[in-house]
Enzyme design. Sequence first.
Site, PDB file in Angstrom:
ATOM      1  N   HIS A 278       0.854  -1.186   0.000  1.00  0.00           N
ATOM      2  CA  HIS A 278       0.000   0.000   0.000  1.00  0.00           C
ATOM      3  C   HIS A 278       0.894   1.242   0.000  1.00  0.00           C
ATOM      4  O   HIS A 278       1.609   1.484   0.961  1.00  0.00           O
ATOM      5  CB  HIS A 278      -0.888  -0.045   1.245  1.00  0.00           C
ATOM      6  CG  HIS A 278      -1.938   1.011   1.274  1.00  0.00           C
ATOM      7  ND1 HIS A 278      -3.073   0.942   0.500  1.00  0.00           N
ATOM      8  CD2 HIS A 278      -2.036   2.157   1.971  1.00  0.00           C
ATOM      9  CE1 HIS A 278      -3.823   1.997   0.730  1.00  0.00           C
ATOM     10  NE2 HIS A 278      -3.217   2.764   1.618  1.00  0.00           N
ATOM     11  N   ASP A 280       0.560   5.076  -0.048  1.00  0.00           N
ATOM     12  CA  ASP A 280      -0.309   6.249  -0.023  1.00  0.00           C
ATOM     13  C   ASP A 280       0.242   7.248  -1.027  1.00  0.00           C
ATOM     14  O   ASP A 280       1.405   7.638  -0.955  1.00  0.00           O
ATOM     15  CB  ASP A 280      -0.374   6.823   1.396  1.00  0.00           C
ATOM     16  CG  ASP A 280      -1.269   5.962   2.284  1.00  0.00           C
ATOM     17  OD1 ASP A 280      -2.294   5.474   1.780  1.00  0.00           O
ATOM     18  OD2 ASP A 280      -0.940   5.763   3.464  1.00  0.00           O
ATOM     19  N   ASP A 390      -8.153   0.920   2.201  1.00  0.00           N
ATOM     20  CA  ASP A 390      -7.833   1.923   3.234  1.00  0.00           C
ATOM     21  C   ASP A 390      -8.695   3.177   3.142  1.00  0.00           C
ATOM     22  O   ASP A 390      -8.418   4.158   3.823  1.00  0.00           O
ATOM     23  CB  ASP A 390      -6.334   2.289   3.106  1.00  0.00           C
ATOM     24  CG  ASP A 390      -5.830   3.086   4.295  1.00  0.00           C
ATOM     25  OD1 ASP A 390      -6.368   2.899   5.399  1.00  0.00           O
ATOM     26  OD2 ASP A 390      -4.905   3.895   4.120  1.00  0.00           O
ATOM     27  N   HIS A 595      -7.111   9.040  -0.879  1.00  0.00           N
ATOM     28  CA  HIS A 595      -7.767   8.930   0.427  1.00  0.00           C
ATOM     29  C   HIS A 595      -7.041   9.556   1.616  1.00  0.00           C
ATOM     30  O   HIS A 595      -7.491   9.382   2.755  1.00  0.00           O
ATOM     31  CB  HIS A 595      -8.144   7.466   0.719  1.00  0.00           C
ATOM     32  CG  HIS A 595      -6.984   6.527   0.876  1.00  0.00           C
ATOM     33  ND1 HIS A 595      -6.646   5.605  -0.083  1.00  0.00           N
ATOM     34  CD2 HIS A 595      -6.090   6.355   1.864  1.00  0.00           C
ATOM     35  CE1 HIS A 595      -5.600   4.904   0.318  1.00  0.00           C
ATOM     36  NE2 HIS A 595      -5.241   5.347   1.514  1.00  0.00           N
TER      37      HIS A 595
HETATM   38 ZN   LIG Z   1      -3.779   4.507   2.673  1.00  0.00          ZN
END
Ligand SMILES: [Zn+2]
Length: 1065
Positions: A278, A280, A390, A595
């Site tokens: 993941h 971000d 997420d 997000h």
């Molecule tokens: Zn995230």
Amino acid sequence: MATLSAPPRLIRSITLERANKFLQADLYPHINLYSRLYSKRSSETIRLSVFSVPDIKRISFHEAIAHDFEKTTTGTSYGPSWSTHWFKLNLSIPAEWVGEQVDLIWDSGSEAMVWSTDGIPRQGLTGDRGNDRRVEYTLVKKAEGGETIELYIEMACNGMFGTGNGNQINPPQEDRTFTLAQGKLRTPQKIILEIAVPNKAAWHLFYDMQTILGMANELPSDSARGQEALWTCNQIIDHFERHNLEGSLQKCLQIAKTFLSKTGPPSGHRITAVGNCHIDTAWLWPYAETRRKIARSWSTQLRLMEDYPEYVFVCSQAQQMEWLLEDYPKLFKQLQDAAKRGQFQPIGGSWVESDCNLPSGESLCRQFLYGQRFIERHFGERCRVSWLPDSFGYSAQLPQIVKQSGCKYFFTQKLSWNNINKFPNTTFNWVGLDGTRVLSHMAPCETYAAQADVGDMVRSIKNNRDLAFSNHSLLPYGNGDGGGGPQRAMLERLKRMKDTDGLPQCNMGGAETFFESVVEIAHDLQEWKGELYFEFHRGTYTSQAPTKKYNRKLEILLREVEIASTLCLGLGRDFSYPKADLDRLWKNVLLNQFHDVLPGSSIEMVNKDAREIYRKVELKGRQLLKDALDSLHEGPSLSDGPLIGFSILNTLHWPRTEIIEAPSINGFQFAQYSPDKTTGYLKVELGGLKFTTVSQTESKTEKEAVSVVHLASENEFVLENEWISAKFNDEGQLISLFDKREARELVPQGEIGNKLRLYDDVPPYWLNWDIEIYHLNTGRKAGTARARIGQIGPLRATIVVEHKLSETSSATQTIILTAISPRIEFHMKVNWDEVQTLLKVEYIWDIQSDFATYETQFGSLQRPTTYNTSLDSAKFEVCGHKYSDLSEHGYGVALLNDCKYGHSCHGNTMRLSLLRSGKAPDANSDIGYHEFSYAILPHKGTFHEVQVVQEAFQFNVPPLVRPIASDSAQGIQRCSFFSLEGSKNAIMDTVKRAEDSEDVIIRIYEAFGGRAAFRLRSTFDITSVHRCNILEDIEGAVRYNRQENSTELLVLRAFEILTLKLKLK
Ligand SMILES: [Zn+2]
């Protein structure tokens, strides 16, 4: 006397501690297994030189190596935070290491990347401690002995999670330095630079022991297998002889093998372990750093794929793939090759892993349109799994949108973070707002960054709430958030847990493989209807107000650009549809919907970047809109001859009456002017999706249709028009709202509305993320205020209220009533400077309902107004788009807004969250100047009977007004370009050019929650109409009557989204 020879019974706690210490660095750096993982090491033969990039710039490999590198040594510090330092390493492998694998050990305490001398990223490195630590890079699998090796390392002065000051989520520390020092492998807290030969047998035993010790820890202490694991650990340590290492390792490995090779029953639980990472797209680091994180993380995974052919790595977010293609084309090509082998699997199908509360319906469609198109183009096929592990809650429209975007399955885990109620399902059918079902899985290990250890296996069963219906779980493993991904140790543990008694059977695989197997084995799955409401991070509907405002305004601007440009196309104007520009603008808006960006949970650096991106989108978008309107007017308006009036384009498809604001022009008499005379007001009747022109002869002065008076005796102000009479006190608070036609008072006796209230906004940890339930107990009146009369009509009357909200914050509120509607608008200009304080506006109505209605993507949903159960009270703050509504039988009031998303309705109290002031990770969140508006709309009839949806659109989408000269007015086509004839509950949201042709795409949705039946009509010459999905694949023909310019009757179910593709002649 008999000799006693049996050893004492094992004491569980002592044995566990003994085994832990056997594997750890800290306590026994010279004697335990950890200390024997490398058999040879040297730091003598490494020569090091460095180029430090000035001005916190991130430059390319070729730019970097063109500079002069200066000799440097270990012990030197590099900084400040976010700076980059390129190292050149020349090293020679000792002759006596012939035949051995040789690793480089590099720990700069920060992130770094190994580059080959021909400019290909080889692998990421992450220093410091913790799970993310990855300090080994394999230089050669089999040394010749005596060879020299040259490589580059790009060192970034940030950790995996940025440079948070003291705490990870604190604002970044700007002056961090990172020291490159010589150290020893067995003390990993020290910074290390050396080459070393791994002892493969020791590593093998290390992974065996991690697994067996994990089982001793995690399996029930009263289970035979758990006891056996404990005993095996003890046996292995007993047999480990540091002075007879090689011989004893073989014996230990044999003991481990005997234990691990016992297989479990075939009916056991099954796990598909899905490697992922993941990243971000921005969070505690800026977008620019993410571009490098991608290369670091994914190149690392390519190295693991070489060693583990069965290893599968899934990868989401097409935006990240596009960045990689732009910055690291050679690496991108390697990933394409890995995709052909099935080891690298694009997943998710969306442009970024977006927030799913705040983006509009069309934005969510575009997330998938742009995502799936990129992935299909570069990897040959589309994704079938929607992957959003997420995001902070999932819109009730997602099932329909993902299904219409080519996905069959939905994956997340985020609801495991709920802080009030446990979500009851693991493997289930998620049923959307319109009834669309999507097979969904919420990973029971309750993370997307699992360490692939025994604990994950055990949690996958223990937290799995649907074992009776589907005995299969997905395990998303690999370090994440800051990237990284799976580590070698994870893959090794998974190999050992493939099929060993006491644990589920675990196979590496992709997410789609997992879902296909669920389809085969699952039965009688539970259903969950409606949104997947996330009981956490409720402050993200409000944090970073400018970001949210830009998002709303630009979604609308891009819609207008597309409509105007499509009209040019339809009218055959000499105009090139700005496809490439629109793609770029859309991708930028979609990027900022990531997000942690749109929700407002990023550091200040990210928020500044996002605003700069938005500013450019707005500038270019306005230019594109002007170009299209120029073309529709056949030339720029202001330069051609004397101005005769205005042309007005209503981009909404229904007729509307508006009071437009236009710049005063010479010789044109308006019905009303602004106090400074620069703006005039005009009442106009506009057709749907149509130009209207207004010239002086058509414009007439209105009689007094709205008024405002000051009742000096009571110190009250009264705004009044044909529909309502609204009384405000001398602080601008609403003390009475009287519906004149219904003879109904809406403010209960003794209550007031338009109350600005401040709340203490002090969540336990996640500052900019959370508004916590107890804030409700801390509300207080926001300072003092003084009202006065502003404009007095005849079209528009206003009251101006000057607020002193606190010692440090102030606001000017303009309350507006016009001659055409019962809608009262509140326009706010706020200077905001607070510490962890939340500003809300509050209304109390004489209306009783257990449910309130909130707009969501392409529809609306109801949520309770009670705190009856913990599920109800968990929704004390919810996300809504342009409106919320509280209706009882026969009457209701809607609360509209132009850029806010945080709503609540408890009993008969409606609140809208306006501004927050969280301090982490952005210490300056929302401090500064803000403009925004909200409005109340009293209406006869319930929400479902009246036009709240249309009013909310009108409040957000003003008509496009421009002055026209006599000759430019000639070219304007005054006809309704597209219209819907029939049910009023069908909304035409989007009109755009098709992705791959000159066809026109029209997206329509049912907005009220019932059946809609209508015909699409157009003034363009349409030769064929087809239904298609969001990806614009044709799904069926629609009959079109060219004589009547109309489709057959089209029927939509409640909240259905319909996309039509029109071929124009
Ligand atoms: Zn995230």
